[in-house]
Design an enzyme around this catalytic site. Structure first.
Site, PDB file in Angstrom:
ATOM      1  N   LYS A 189      12.308   2.527  17.883  1.00 29.09           N
ATOM      2  CA  LYS A 189      11.268   3.769  17.526  1.00 29.09           C
ATOM      3  C   LYS A 189      11.092   3.886  16.074  1.00 29.09           C
ATOM      4  O   LYS A 189      11.712   4.001  15.035  1.00 29.09           O
ATOM      5  CB  LYS A 189      11.981   5.037  17.828  1.00 29.09           C
ATOM      6  CG  LYS A 189      11.091   6.224  17.782  1.00 29.09           C
ATOM      7  CD  LYS A 189      11.497   7.578  17.648  1.00 29.09           C
ATOM      8  CE  LYS A 189      11.637   8.105  16.293  1.00 29.09           C
ATOM      9  NZ  LYS A 189      10.223   8.135  15.712  1.00 29.09           N
ATOM     10  N   SER A 243      16.774   9.595   6.783  1.00 25.14           N
ATOM     11  CA  SER A 243      17.525  10.579   5.893  1.00 25.14           C
ATOM     12  C   SER A 243      18.861  10.932   6.236  1.00 25.14           C
ATOM     13  O   SER A 243      19.515  10.816   7.622  1.00 25.14           O
ATOM     14  CB  SER A 243      16.759  11.854   5.954  1.00 25.14           C
ATOM     15  OG  SER A 243      16.550  12.425   7.158  1.00 25.14           O
ATOM     16  N   THR A 244      19.767  11.382   5.301  1.00 29.20           N
ATOM     17  CA  THR A 244      21.262  11.756   5.641  1.00 29.20           C
ATOM     18  C   THR A 244      21.163  12.903   6.618  1.00 29.20           C
ATOM     19  O   THR A 244      21.930  12.902   7.567  1.00 29.20           O
ATOM     20  CB  THR A 244      21.755  12.110   4.362  1.00 29.20           C
ATOM     21  OG1 THR A 244      21.722  10.888   3.497  1.00 29.20           O
ATOM     22  CG2 THR A 244      23.299  12.626   4.629  1.00 29.20           C
ATOM     23  N   GLY A 247      20.583  11.373  10.066  1.00 26.08           N
ATOM     24  CA  GLY A 247      22.027  10.270  10.352  1.00 26.08           C
ATOM     25  C   GLY A 247      22.898  11.451  10.698  1.00 26.08           C
ATOM     26  O   GLY A 247      23.451  10.793  11.751  1.00 26.08           O
ATOM     27  N   GLU A 265      21.979   3.889   7.846  1.00 23.80           N
ATOM     28  CA  GLU A 265      21.691   3.438   6.543  1.00 23.80           C
ATOM     29  C   GLU A 265      20.732   4.869   5.790  1.00 23.80           C
ATOM     30  O   GLU A 265      19.598   5.063   6.526  1.00 23.80           O
ATOM     31  CB  GLU A 265      20.823   2.295   6.308  1.00 23.80           C
ATOM     32  CG  GLU A 265      21.243   1.134   6.895  1.00 23.80           C
ATOM     33  CD  GLU A 265      22.194   0.450   5.887  1.00 23.80           C
ATOM     34  OE1 GLU A 265      22.234   0.925   4.724  1.00 23.80           O
ATOM     35  OE2 GLU A 265      23.057  -0.390   6.588  1.00 23.80           O
ATOM     36  N   CYS A 300      15.124   3.978  -0.680  1.00 20.52           N
ATOM     37  CA  CYS A 300      16.356   4.874  -0.622  1.00 20.52           C
ATOM     38  C   CYS A 300      17.278   4.191  -1.812  1.00 20.52           C
ATOM     39  O   CYS A 300      17.953   5.052  -2.337  1.00 20.52           O
ATOM     40  CB  CYS A 300      17.115   4.333   0.811  1.00 20.52           C
ATOM     41  SG  CYS A 300      16.966   2.600   0.945  1.00 20.52           S
ATOM     42  N   GLU A 399      17.743  13.634  -3.482  1.00 23.36           N
ATOM     43  CA  GLU A 399      16.767  12.522  -3.407  1.00 23.36           C
ATOM     44  C   GLU A 399      15.234  13.149  -3.276  1.00 23.36           C
ATOM     45  O   GLU A 399      14.909  13.990  -2.441  1.00 23.36           O
ATOM     46  CB  GLU A 399      17.025  11.723  -1.983  1.00 23.36           C
ATOM     47  CG  GLU A 399      16.166  10.365  -1.989  1.00 23.36           C
ATOM     48  CD  GLU A 399      16.748   9.711  -0.430  1.00 23.36           C
ATOM     49  OE1 GLU A 399      16.708  10.402   0.376  1.00 23.36           O
ATOM     50  OE2 GLU A 399      16.710   8.534  -0.684  1.00 23.36           O
TER      51      GLU A 399
END
Ligand code: NAD
Length: 496
Positions: A189, A243-244, A247, A265, A300, A399
């Site tokens: 995706k 993104s965290t 994730g 990641e 990143c 970030e």
């Protein structure tokens, strides 16, 4: 070198695939939903792309599982899978200009970077994993002589790869190279900002002789197609880059469904430590500029926190600002561009918001700080340096994903290491010093997946890439990536 007119003309005639590719064939979402992919440098819609829903994901998983069970791919001789992946690598190179244009037009990076770095990089990753297939051996355990125990690696089955927009084809190659080499079926995706190279890759994979169903590409929104993949009960492994926050959602999806493996990641806020004993401050300044401006800072592992020893602080900042002048944003199709457009107007606003907020919180603007319009499109940001940053400021903690550098001075090694490590992210870090002992000491103490010494953002297919803490876990690249896409199997033969 190709000029801007060449690319403009090519863009006018470019085909944009607007459907999913499932089981080797085009598929439009039955619900008829689409999403628009916008060229950030022109504001124009490139294509309306089908937005896959849960039933489309289901069809992709059924196809992937059937392909896996059939053995049409994993059952091939290692040399046959190797040959197909090498053909795919070559086809990527053969279509390099088209793929570069598709990346640049959808997410704003300089087309020359896509042409010279991203696309050949993706081809090289596929070739590297292709070459590895027939060189990997399994193990025999040191049992007593009455038994033989083998430890073998088997493909896990159906892998779903969910990828971001900043390096669309490269990160795809990082996932698909080892996943396909190991014999899995994959559902990919792409990001809704940059689906085109993934879809073209699916066509090239079929041309390369990879059987239908082994690679399915399902464009769609994260909350629809992405969530449906996360929650599916017949996917064995998720490999995610993004993104965290998302994730973390994938960890929930797994717990809510079949406990699929999840490899993440995620975000980063990498520290770059410049010690006064660094002999080549020009090189350090040059790389610090690169480390925050390359790919518009949408990286990143961007070196977005700069820590400079107080004795050289002023001298170094002057050098840095001078080097940043080479990174003024330009139109992505301009062959001289080093920095292009931000991925979207919304993202440009977010980046500018961080710059404004940092100054409200007390940071000092040392360079840049403005949005820039090119051809009447306001989707660019100047390289920006903010000084006097404290650990409490959002510009230090979060970030930004743009060309915005947060800088502070330090007095000694312990303080520098503590500042670098006192963070939720731990993806990468850099150290500049010519003291051999310090180089070893500091690199050992830094809590990052990759530490670069006297360079920034060291990256190669031969070394693992990934982070610790909230930057995620698991590694892309190198032979270690096979850990994600294979499962260990013990077979015990009792001999006596
Ligand atoms: P993102 O998390 O918004 O999206 C990544 C992917 O997840 C996309 O395909 C998106 O459609 C999908 N997604 C979004 N919301 C979802 C949801 N609720 N459920 C399921 N899927 C969902 O990230 P992005 O904006 O595309 O990329 C930028 C982020 O990626 C940054 O945080 C950056 O640090 C990170 N990144 C990390 C690495 C790394 O290797 N560590 C590399 C590149 C980018």
């Amino acid at each position: 070198m190709t000029d801007r007119l060449f690319w403009e003309k090519k863009l006018q005639n470019q085909r944009f695939i607007s459907y999913a590719i499932v089981d080797g064939a085009p598929r439009f979402s039955a619900a008829g939903n689409t999403f628009a992919v916008v060229n950030p440098a022109s504001g124009r819609v490139l294509a309306e792309v089908t937005a896959c829903q849960a039933d489309d994901i289901d069809a992709a998983v059924t196809s992937a599982r059937a392909a896996f069970r059939s053995g049409a791919w994993r059952g091939l001789l290692p040399g046959e899978r190797k040959a197909a992946l090498l053909r795919l690598s070559q086809l990527i190179l053969d279509n390099r200009e088209e793929l570069a244009l598709l990346e640049s037009a959808s997410m704003g990076k300089p087309v020359n970077d896509a042409l010279n770095i991203d696309i050949p990089g993706a081809a090289a990753v596929f070739a590297w994993y292709a070459e590895s297939i027939d060189k990997l051996y399994d193990q025999v355990a040191p049992t007593a002589s009455g038994a033989l125990a083998t430890i073998t690696r088997a493909p896990v089955g159906v892998v779903a790869a969910i990828v971001p927009w900043n390096f669309p084809l490269d990160i795809t190659a990082w996932k698909l190279g080892p996943a396909l080499a190991a014999g899995n079926s994959v559902i990919l995706k792409p990001s809704e900002n940059s689906p085109f190279t993934a879809l073209r890759l699916a066509e090239l994979a079929l041309d390369a002789g990879i059987p239908p169903g082994v690679l399915n590409v399902v464009p769609g929104l994260g909350t629809e197609a992405g969530a449906a993949l996360g929650l599916h009960d017949d996917i064995d492994v998720i490999t995610f880059t993004g993104s965290t926050a998302v994730g973390k959602a994938f960890m929930h999806y797994s717990a809510q469904s079949n406990l699929k493996q999840v490899w993440l990641e995620c975000g980063g806020k990498s520290a770059n430590l410049i010690f006064a004993d660094c002999a080549d401050l020009d090189a350090a300044a040059e790389k610090a500029a690169f480390g925050i401006c390359f790919n518009q800072g949408e990286v990143c592992s961007a070196n977005s926190r700069l820590l400079v020893e107080r004795a050289i602080y002023n001298r170094f900042i002057d050098k840095l600002i001078e080097k940043l002048s080479a990174w003024a944003p330009k139109h992505p199709l301009d062959p001289d561009a080093r920095m292009g457009a931000m991925v979207s107007e919304a993202h440009r606003q977010k980046v500018m918001g961080y710059i404004a907020r940092a100054q409200e919180e007390g940071a000092t603007l040392l360079a840049g700080g403005e949005a820039v319009a090119i051809d009447g499109v306001n989707c660019y940001v100047q390289p920006t340096v903010l000084g006097g940053v404290t650990e409490e400021m959002r510009i230090w903690q979060e970030e930004v994903f743009g060309p915005v550098l947060a800088v502070r001075a330090f007095d000694d090694e312990d303080e520098a290491v503590a500042l670098a490590n006192n963070h939720i992210y731990a993806l990468a870090a850099s150290v500049w010093t010519d003291d051999l002992r310090r180089a070893h000491r500091v690199s050992a103490r830094l809590e990052a997946g990759t530490v670069s010494v006297n360079t920034v953002d060291a990256l190669d297919v031969s070394v693992p890439f990934g982070g610790n803490k909230q930057s995620g876990f698991g590694r892309d690249l190198s032979l270690h990536a096979f850990d994600k896409f294979t499962t260990l199997k013990t077979t015990w033969f009792q001999l006596g």
